[in-house]
Every structure is written in C-alpha cells, then in structure tokens.
Design a protein around this motif. Structure first.
Motif, mmCIF file in Angstrom:
data_model
loop_
_atom_site.group_PDB
_atom_site.id
_atom_site.type_symbol
_atom_site.label_atom_id
_atom_site.label_comp_id
_atom_site.label_asym_id
_atom_site.label_seq_id
_atom_site.Cartn_x
_atom_site.Cartn_y
_atom_site.Cartn_z
ATOM 1 N N VAL B 308 57.055 -79.228 90.370
ATOM 2 C CA VAL B 308 55.854 -79.103 91.316
ATOM 3 C C VAL B 308 55.048 -77.723 90.901
ATOM 4 C CG1 VAL B 308 54.970 -78.965 93.540
ATOM 5 C CG2 VAL B 308 56.942 -80.506 92.973
ATOM 6 N N ARG B 309 56.000 -76.637 90.903
ATOM 7 C CA ARG B 309 55.155 -75.285 90.815
ATOM 8 C C ARG B 309 54.447 -75.321 89.320
ATOM 9 N NH1 ARG B 309 59.291 -70.635 90.472
ATOM 10 N NH2 ARG B 309 60.102 -71.931 92.191
ATOM 11 N N LYS B 310 55.276 -75.615 88.184
ATOM 12 C CA LYS B 310 54.681 -75.495 87.125
ATOM 13 C C LYS B 310 53.476 -76.564 86.638
ATOM 14 C CE LYS B 310 57.983 -76.354 84.035
ATOM 15 N NZ LYS B 310 58.655 -76.675 82.701
ATOM 16 N N TYR B 311 53.493 -77.596 87.597
ATOM 17 C CA TYR B 311 52.065 -78.601 87.504
ATOM 18 C C TYR B 311 51.011 -77.793 88.294
ATOM 19 C CZ TYR B 311 53.517 -82.662 84.925
ATOM 20 O OH TYR B 311 54.049 -83.700 83.990
ATOM 21 N N ILE B 312 51.473 -77.198 89.295
ATOM 22 C CA ILE B 312 50.174 -76.546 89.943
ATOM 23 C C ILE B 312 49.783 -75.333 89.221
ATOM 24 C CG2 ILE B 312 49.845 -74.739 91.903
ATOM 25 C CD1 ILE B 312 51.918 -76.319 93.659
ATOM 26 N N VAL B 338 60.656 -77.621 100.814
ATOM 27 C CA VAL B 338 60.213 -77.844 99.620
ATOM 28 C C VAL B 338 58.648 -77.389 99.397
ATOM 29 C CG1 VAL B 338 58.988 -79.675 98.219
ATOM 30 C CG2 VAL B 338 61.326 -80.209 99.179
ATOM 31 N N ARG B 339 58.025 -77.148 100.394
ATOM 32 C CA ARG B 339 56.655 -76.707 100.215
ATOM 33 C C ARG B 339 57.037 -75.059 99.749
ATOM 34 N NH1 ARG B 339 55.036 -79.631 105.057
ATOM 35 N NH2 ARG B 339 55.397 -77.852 106.087
ATOM 36 N N ALA B 340 57.765 -74.606 100.502
ATOM 37 C CA ALA B 340 57.972 -72.933 100.425
ATOM 38 C C ALA B 340 58.714 -72.591 99.065
ATOM 39 C CB ALA B 340 58.884 -72.433 101.281
ATOM 40 N N THR B 341 59.476 -73.369 98.717
ATOM 41 C CA THR B 341 60.136 -73.265 97.402
ATOM 42 C C THR B 341 59.230 -73.607 96.129
ATOM 43 O OG1 THR B 341 62.174 -73.951 98.364
ATOM 44 C CG2 THR B 341 62.320 -73.947 95.973
ATOM 45 N N ALA B 342 58.378 -74.616 96.129
ATOM 46 C CA ALA B 342 57.342 -75.003 95.139
ATOM 47 C C ALA B 342 56.393 -73.916 94.950
ATOM 48 C CB ALA B 342 56.836 -76.292 95.544
ATOM 49 N N LEU B 343 56.112 -73.225 95.856
ATOM 50 C CA LEU B 343 55.157 -72.451 95.995
ATOM 51 C C LEU B 343 55.607 -70.627 95.524
ATOM 52 C CD1 LEU B 343 52.587 -73.229 98.811
ATOM 53 C CD2 LEU B 343 52.842 -74.010 96.373
ATOM 54 N N GLN B 344 57.199 -70.524 95.553
ATOM 55 C CA GLN B 344 57.474 -69.204 95.269
ATOM 56 C C GLN B 344 56.836 -68.555 93.838
ATOM 57 O OE1 GLN B 344 61.657 -69.435 94.789
ATOM 58 N NE2 GLN B 344 61.903 -69.599 96.973
ATOM 59 N N GLY B 345 56.411 -67.296 94.029
ATOM 60 C CA GLY B 345 55.542 -66.454 92.933
ATOM 61 C C GLY B 345 54.102 -66.940 92.639
ATOM 62 N N LEU B 346 53.649 -67.972 93.562
ATOM 63 C CA LEU B 346 52.419 -68.337 93.156
ATOM 64 C C LEU B 346 51.380 -67.381 93.865
ATOM 65 C CD1 LEU B 346 52.371 -72.239 93.080
ATOM 66 C CD2 LEU B 346 52.774 -70.517 91.215
ATOM 67 N N GLN B 347 51.610 -66.355 94.600
ATOM 68 C CA GLN B 347 50.878 -65.272 95.075
ATOM 69 C C GLN B 347 50.053 -64.858 93.907
ATOM 70 O OE1 GLN B 347 54.050 -65.326 95.520
ATOM 71 N NE2 GLN B 347 54.711 -64.999 97.518
ATOM 72 N N CYS B 348 50.551 -64.955 92.565
ATOM 73 C CA CYS B 348 49.752 -64.297 91.294
ATOM 74 C C CYS B 348 48.604 -65.170 91.224
ATOM 75 C CB CYS B 348 50.579 -64.324 90.315
ATOM 76 S SG CYS B 348 51.108 -66.102 89.676
ATOM 77 N N MET B 349 48.404 -66.532 91.674
ATOM 78 C CA MET B 349 47.315 -67.345 91.714
ATOM 79 C C MET B 349 46.437 -67.392 93.126
ATOM 80 S SD MET B 349 48.696 -70.449 89.153
ATOM 81 C CE MET B 349 49.712 -69.744 87.789
ATOM 82 N N GLY B 350 46.921 -66.509 93.846
ATOM 83 C CA GLY B 350 46.114 -66.474 95.080
ATOM 84 C C GLY B 350 46.614 -67.427 96.307
ATOM 85 N N ILE B 351 47.967 -67.720 96.269
ATOM 86 C CA ILE B 351 48.579 -68.893 96.896
ATOM 87 C C ILE B 351 49.324 -68.064 97.675
ATOM 88 C CG2 ILE B 351 49.646 -70.904 97.016
ATOM 89 C CD1 ILE B 351 48.786 -71.751 94.460
ATOM 90 N N HIS B 352 48.847 -67.992 99.098
ATOM 91 C CA HIS B 352 49.669 -67.049 100.151
ATOM 92 C C HIS B 352 50.218 -68.078 101.202
ATOM 93 C CE1 HIS B 352 49.139 -63.060 98.125
ATOM 94 N NE2 HIS B 352 48.000 -63.481 97.830
ATOM 95 N N LEU B 353 51.440 -68.348 101.249
ATOM 96 C CA LEU B 353 51.911 -69.161 102.328
ATOM 97 C C LEU B 353 52.264 -68.556 103.626
ATOM 98 C CD1 LEU B 353 52.790 -72.128 102.414
ATOM 99 C CD2 LEU B 353 55.236 -71.494 102.096
ATOM 100 N N HIS B 354 52.174 -69.082 104.685
ATOM 101 C CA HIS B 354 52.223 -68.576 106.143
ATOM 102 C C HIS B 354 53.455 -69.045 106.381
ATOM 103 C CE1 HIS B 354 52.085 -67.408 110.261
ATOM 104 N NE2 HIS B 354 50.869 -66.552 109.967
ATOM 105 N N GLU B 355 54.616 -68.269 106.473
ATOM 106 C CA GLU B 355 55.920 -68.835 106.541
ATOM 107 C C GLU B 355 56.038 -69.767 108.045
ATOM 108 O OE1 GLU B 355 59.333 -66.946 105.946
ATOM 109 O OE2 GLU B 355 58.619 -65.830 104.275
#
Ligand SMILES: Nc1ncnc2c1ncn2[C@@H]1O[C@H](COP(=O)(O)OP(=O)(O)O)[C@@H](O)[C@H]1O
Ligand SMILES: Nc1ncnc2c1ncn2[C@@H]1O[C@H](COP(=O)(O)OP(=O)(O)O)[C@@H](O)[C@H]1O
Lengths: 410, 410
Positions: B308-312, B338-355
């Motif tokens: 999922v992360r790679k496709y994003i 799943v949502r949290a794991t898929a978004l790991q590291g994507l801060q570099c693309m401006g994606i900041h999850l609110h835990e």
C-alpha cells in the motif's frame, strides 16, 4: 594483482582485465556469435585494438582465443596465462544460498549448478564459463560475483510475493533482483563524488539499459528493487514487458492458445520498447521515431518514463525520503529526454532538475550533477562499470578469505 | 424516485433500495448460496429485518424471493413491483466500449455479453441478472453501471502494458481497473467533507477490502489504479496475490506441472493474506494472530501494508503531489493498525498521521480526519457506499438520457 573478469553468455564471452599496479592498463574484450557463423573477437585496451575473425566453434575455442589476444605481442597485456592472479566471474543467480561473492571450489560450483532451475537461461552457461576458465587459469583463485547478492539485504516484506508461503519456503519463489554489481558500483561512486559515506545516504539508482531496473539503497543496503524472481519484472525494457497482470498471461494462453514457451518468448523477446513502438528495442531509434511524430514510438517512450517515475515515488515512500537519485547505463547516461520526462512532477519530492546540466550530461564518461544547486535531492548521472565492481569484489573476497585462513592458522 | 440497485454474482444476489423522496427509507438485502443448499435471504431496512430460508433453486427464484421481501407487509418498502422507478445494475467489466453508465437496451445487452471473455467469472452472471430483473421490472428503465468506467480517463501511458501493441489494439489487453464506484464515491464524499470541489484536489483513494485497490484521482479524474486487466493485479488481497513476476507463473507451470486453471485457482483463491499467513483471508484474524506472535501472520500484515505504501508513493509521483489520502472498505475503515503501518515514513510526502484520531476512527459510519491539523496532506477515513453511487449513476444516466431525448424532440 592482475584480475581477469569474465561474463560468459550462451553465444558471447565478455572479458575485462585490471592491473592494480597499473590502473591505466585496462582491457575490455568480447567474443560474439560463439557457436554461430561470423564469430569475432574485439579487444580494446591502452596498448591498442585487436579484431579477429574466428572459425565457427564452441566456448573452449573462444576462451583460447581470448587468451591469445591477452598475450598478443602487440596489443596484449600479459606475457602468459600465469600473469593473471585471480579471475572474477559474473554469475547471474545466487539464489538464497549466495548472499555474497564467494571463492569457487568444487562444492561451490555444484551449489551454483543446483540453482540452474532458477535461471535456466543464464546460470548453466555461467557454470560452463567457470569450468573453461579454471582449465586455462588452473593455478589461481576464481571468485563468483552474483547479480543477486547485493539484494540479499531486502527485508521479507519487500521480497515476498503474495503467494502461499510454501512457494517461498520450499521452492525459493521470491524477489531476488539483478543488476547488483551496477547498482552497488554507482551507489559507491555517487557517495564518493559527494564526499559522503554510502551509509549516510538514501539513494535510488536507475539502471536504464537494454535490461533496466531501479534499486532503493537505504544507508548502503539494497532494500527494494524492481526486477524480481526473474529479470523480466519491473520496468519496460528493450524487449521485456516488465510489470504485467498475471491474468493477462492466462488470458493469452486461453484465447490465443499460446504455449508457455511461446508466451515466454513474447514477454521477453517481443515486448518492451520493441513491442510497444513496433520499431526497435533501441531507445535511440525509438526517440528518433518519436521526434519524427511516430505515435506508437511516442507512447512507448512515455510509458517507459512513466513507469520509472512511479518506481521512484514508490522507493521514496519505501525509504521515507531521498538524498540522491542516480541515472546510469545506456539510456540513463545517454538520454536527457528520458531523464527529464521520468522526473516530471517530482519537484513535490524535492527533485529539481537543472535543464541545461541535464541536456549537457550525455557524454557518459564522468559523473555529472544534473539537479539545481538548491535541490533537496541531488540528481547524478553516473557511468556504471560492472566489470570494475566484479574485479573489486574478487579482490575483497580473496582478502576476506585470506584473513579467515590466516586467523585459523595463527 | 425509487431506485433498486442490483449486484448479481454466481451464487449471490445483493440488492439495495433507495427512495429519493424518503432518504431514510433505505433497504439492503442479499441472498446467499443460490443454487446450493442452505439458500438464505437477509434483508435489513428502516422498517425491520427479514431472514428467510429458501428452497435450493436458481437465480429466477432468488429474484422472486427478493421481490417478495421488498413487498413484504411488515418489513417491506413497496406495495408492488410497479413502485420501482428504475433499476441500476452493477456490471464488472465495461471494456473499452463503455466509458460511462448506460441505459440498457437489447443492443447494449449484446455488447455487454460480447465482453464476457474479458471477465468470464463476472460478466455472464451480471448479464443473467439483468435478464431476470427486466423480467420482473419490465416497465422501467434499467441502467448498467460499470466497475471499470470511472477509470476510462486513464492516459495511455498508465493503461498500457509493455506488450506488443497489437495485444491492446486487437485484443483489448490493457489496464482497466475496478472498484470504480467505490473510488468515485469516496472521492466525492471527501471533497464535500472538505468543502472543496473534486476538480481542485489530488486524491489517492485506498479501497482495502477483501478485494483491494488504490486509485490516483487527479482533479476529479482517475489517472491510475492498481488493479489491471483483471482484479488480480496490484495489492495483496484476501486470497489474491496481486503484483507478481510473470516469470513465476511460467516457473510454476514448468517445475510444478500446474495447468493454467490450477494456477488461476492458486493465484486468485489461495494466495494473498490467506496464502502468506496460512491462517485466514480475513484481516481481523490475521491481525489477531500477528498480535499473538504468529510470524507468518506478521509477515503477511507487513507485506500487505508495504505494498500500500509503495503505491501511495507511486501515485504521488504520478500526480506530482497530493492533497487528500482516503482509506475505505472493510480494512481501510476498520484497521487503525494497517493505516498506521502503511503510512510509516510518509512524512516525507507531507502525510502526518494523528495517532489518537487514527486509533479512534474505526466505527466506520462517518467520515473522520485522521491527519494532524498541520499535515499538508489531509488523511480521511471515508465509509464507502458503492450501492448509493450506483443509484446516483442510474439517476444521472436517466436524466442525461432524458435531456438527449428531450432536445431531440424539441
Ligand atoms: N545516447 C543515447 N540515448 C538514448 N539511448 C541510448 C544512448 N546510448 C545508448 N542508449 C540505449 O541504451 C541501451 C543499451 O544500454 P546498455 O547499458 O548498453 O545495455 P545492456 O548493458 O543492458 O545491454 C539501448 O537501448 C540503447 O539504445
Ligand atoms: N475492524 C476491522 N479491522 C480489520 N479488518 C477488518 C475490519 N472489519 C472488516 N475488516 C476486513 O475487511 C475485509 C472485507 O472488507 P469489505 O470491504 O467488506 O470487502 P469486500 O466488499 O471487498 O468483500 C476483510 O478482510 C475483513 O477482515
């Protein structure tokens, strides 16, 4: 040390010679059409060029012809076979067994042969090459350097397919990745050029040649790569289709009544740039046709570049960032147009191309920075040198082996 | 208007009822195990629930049972069949022919049937469902809404595989994409929630259900999606493997002596979460097993999320940026992990999850924002509603058609 590097194919033999005491004394040679008519040897080095037509014959004669050219009184570089101190062999597939280069002993050779089912087109002839080379250079150590080994660091979530787990555990079905020596070489060269250590950098390397793959190198380790179980996955290549829905394969088997062998031939020999453009597997010809307004060629070009762009994005996501983006191999070093098209829109990831630098970076002999000065990601064109990497790996393996033996002895 | 939405499968019939004058008057029903023992109807609506065991029989009887439940004196919603003003049919494959929803006439039905080779498991039974529904609701217009139509806007560089061009031109082999009604619905819902127009936004929608796909929606248009020629490509799904090297298929045919049909069965029914985890195709069970320390389940989970992360990342690259990221369907709405794991590291693309917001957004009934307030990319959980989208498309198609006829008449 004098290192001979060999890359033995089914109808070709490529060789390179490196002399650690005389770095300028490099030779590259290749013999084409082995076993066919018109067999021919071409060797080029500091002392001149040799071109020889050879009688139609097999690999044994090709190896003898190579030795003949290396010891040639005029353009040769060594007095006789004994001047070679080690031989490094490019081996395509190391499976899960070989995660590093290895000194070749009889047991090792048997283990490489046991991997033949994984790479039926490549490994058997690599093994044949090792046998011939050990016959001619019997007294020296031989080292196998695997295309797959650099990718042994892939985590399981990157190397697993979504298949029943036993296909991996029992049959070795997983992503292996190839082009390891090239990705490794350009990553080291880029770090050196930037006066950094590889372990400080997040790198994406784009090897765009007739075969093509991307690699995500996170702090010096390959963590993902676009080729998979075979070199057919990933990017669109000269004649290979790259990523494809497996459902297409069964659809074509069902509706076109193609056999598995015919499908293999179509997907690997008739697809890619050649299949999409109906013009050529050679990117230069596809680019010319597209410039002349050929619609299929233009589509082939755009589709090729779009897939590169998506993989760059995927690998930035995989590493959580990017410091250096590298282009290498024939297309990567030669085509400013492909580089610019592949990077369209990637400013959002901090990739800012410098148009003029990009246009001018096409001679392919030295490293060029093609990003703007303030680009967060440095974009480089780095000429690859797989043979040199194999020579280095050969030396490194022998010294490691030497240390192991030495410490066992004292 | 009273719209009936039908989704006819090989052994199931799902139906939904929408009443434009009484929006609260919604009914969802399904009949399972058609043609098998234990056939059963379950219907749920504002006026109550109906559960009926049915005798073993075919689709015709199932349609009659559905009508029986809809007109039921207690929990039914209409007095008789004539109260239905239009029927919307979910059709899986519209090929290159149907790039929009369409009023069903005999010629259209023949054209849908002509697409059967593209979707042999789905389209024939969709056609059967249309025939039965026209028998029961003979007086009203029927509309076909295609899973593929939303992706008709894909540019050629995104829909082409690297195959010889004639496979696309003559055989229709290309990426079609599926889940169109879901991606379309959640994109509209997200835009409305954010008080924006879809055409102002770059959206990536992650439909993570038993089947799973991502879609890049650039200014309202689908420009890429992870399912391809079939729904088997892309993400790891409940039982489908998703992306795989085509070389694995020929390797398994060669070494395991599997037939094409056996391979199809393995790749579509025994792979994915089920195959990797050896536990279940149900993400909840895989998550529980992973929590309990089961290594294969943990690997399945990580591999699912990594893809999922790679496709994003790939779709951010494809659009040159991202405004809104949407999670939907069973896993997307239900699993904060799943949502949290898929978004790991994507801060570099401006994606900041609110835990905390992410953890709390699991009831699946309303739209939740799960990104931080200052996240450049807004991340939303949006409950999907494919049936409602099909109802809307049905109305839109009829009014469009009405306008066309009206303007021809005056
Ligand atoms: N100047 C150039 N512009 C565009 N493409 C080039 C250029 N030079 C070489 N190529 C392309 O590079 C490809 C071969 O690359 P190379 O790295 O030699 O391949 P390999 O080693 O995989 O056989 C061919 O498609 C060729 O057209
Ligand atoms: N709360 C939850 N947490 C994790 N997964 C869930 C949750 N609820 C449902 N799922 C998963 O969602 C999947 C089914 O999703 P759904 O959208 O209903 O699928 P489809 O419509 O494609 O059949 C199953 O894998 C199920 O395990």
């Amino acid at each position: 040390e004098c290192i001979l590097v060999l890359n033995c194919g089914s109808s070709s033999l490529k060789y390179s010679f490196f002399d650690t005491s005389h770095p300028e004394n490099v030779v590259h040679g290749h013999i084409e059409r082995i076993g066919l008519t018109g067999t021919r040897l071409v060797q080029d080095g500091a002392k001149g060029e040799i071109v020889r037509e050879l009688p139609q014959s097999g690999h044994a004669e090709a190896f003898d012809a190579m030795l003949g050219a290396l010891v040639d009184k005029g353009a040769g570089v060594i007095p006789d076979a004994s001047a070679i101190s080690a031989v490094g062999h490019r081996v395509v597939h190391g499976g899960e067994k070989f995660t590093n280069s290895v000194l070749i002993e009889d047991t090792v050779l048997a283990e490489i042969e046991a991997l033949n089912p994984l790479a039926p087109l490549h490994n058997p002839v690599n093994v044949l090459g090792i046998r011939e080379a050990r016959r001619i250079f019997a007294a020296v150590p031989h080292v196998a350097v695997f295309d797959t080994a650099f990718h042994a660091t892939l985590p399981s979530h990157a190397y697993l397919y979504g298949l029943p787990h036993e296909y991996h555990e029992k049959k070795g079905v997983r992503r292996y990745g190839f082009h390891g020596s090239s990705h490794h070489y350009v990553a080291l060269a880029a770090a050196q050029f930037l006066l950094k250590r590889p372990r400080e950098l997040k790198i994406v390397s784009c090897h765009l040649g007739n075969g093509a793959s991307l690699c995500a190198i996170d702090h010096g380790r390959s963590i993902d790569t676009s080729m998979g179980f075979t070199p057919g996955e990933g990017l669109i290549m000269g004649t290979r289709c790259g990523d494809i829905d497996a459902g297409v394969v069964s659809f074509l088997e069902r509706t076109e009544h193609l056999t598995a062998a015919q499908l293999d031939e179509i997907l690997n020999k008739k697809s890619g740039l050649l299949g999409l453009s109906a013009i050529s597997n050679d990117m230069r010809e596809v680019e010319h046709a597209a410039d002349d307004g050929d619609l299929r060629a233009l589509t082939a070009l755009k589709t090729f570049c779009y897939r590169v762009r998506k993989y760059i994005g995927a690998y930035v996501a995989a590493m959580g960032g990017l410091d250096v983006l590298i282009f290498t191999a024939g297309i990567g070093q030669g085509s400013a147009g492909v580089r610019a098209t592949a990077l369209q829109g990637l400013q959002c990831m901090g990739i800012h191309l410098h148009e003029q630098r990009n246009r001018e970076a096409c001679d392919g002999r030295k490293i060029s920075r093609i990003s703007t000065d303030d680009s967060p990601v440095t974009v480089l064109v780095v000429p690859t040198d797989e043979e040199r990497m194999i020579a280095r790996e050969t030396l490194r393996t022998l010294s490691r082996d030497y240390l192991v033996h030495a410490s066992a002895a004292c």
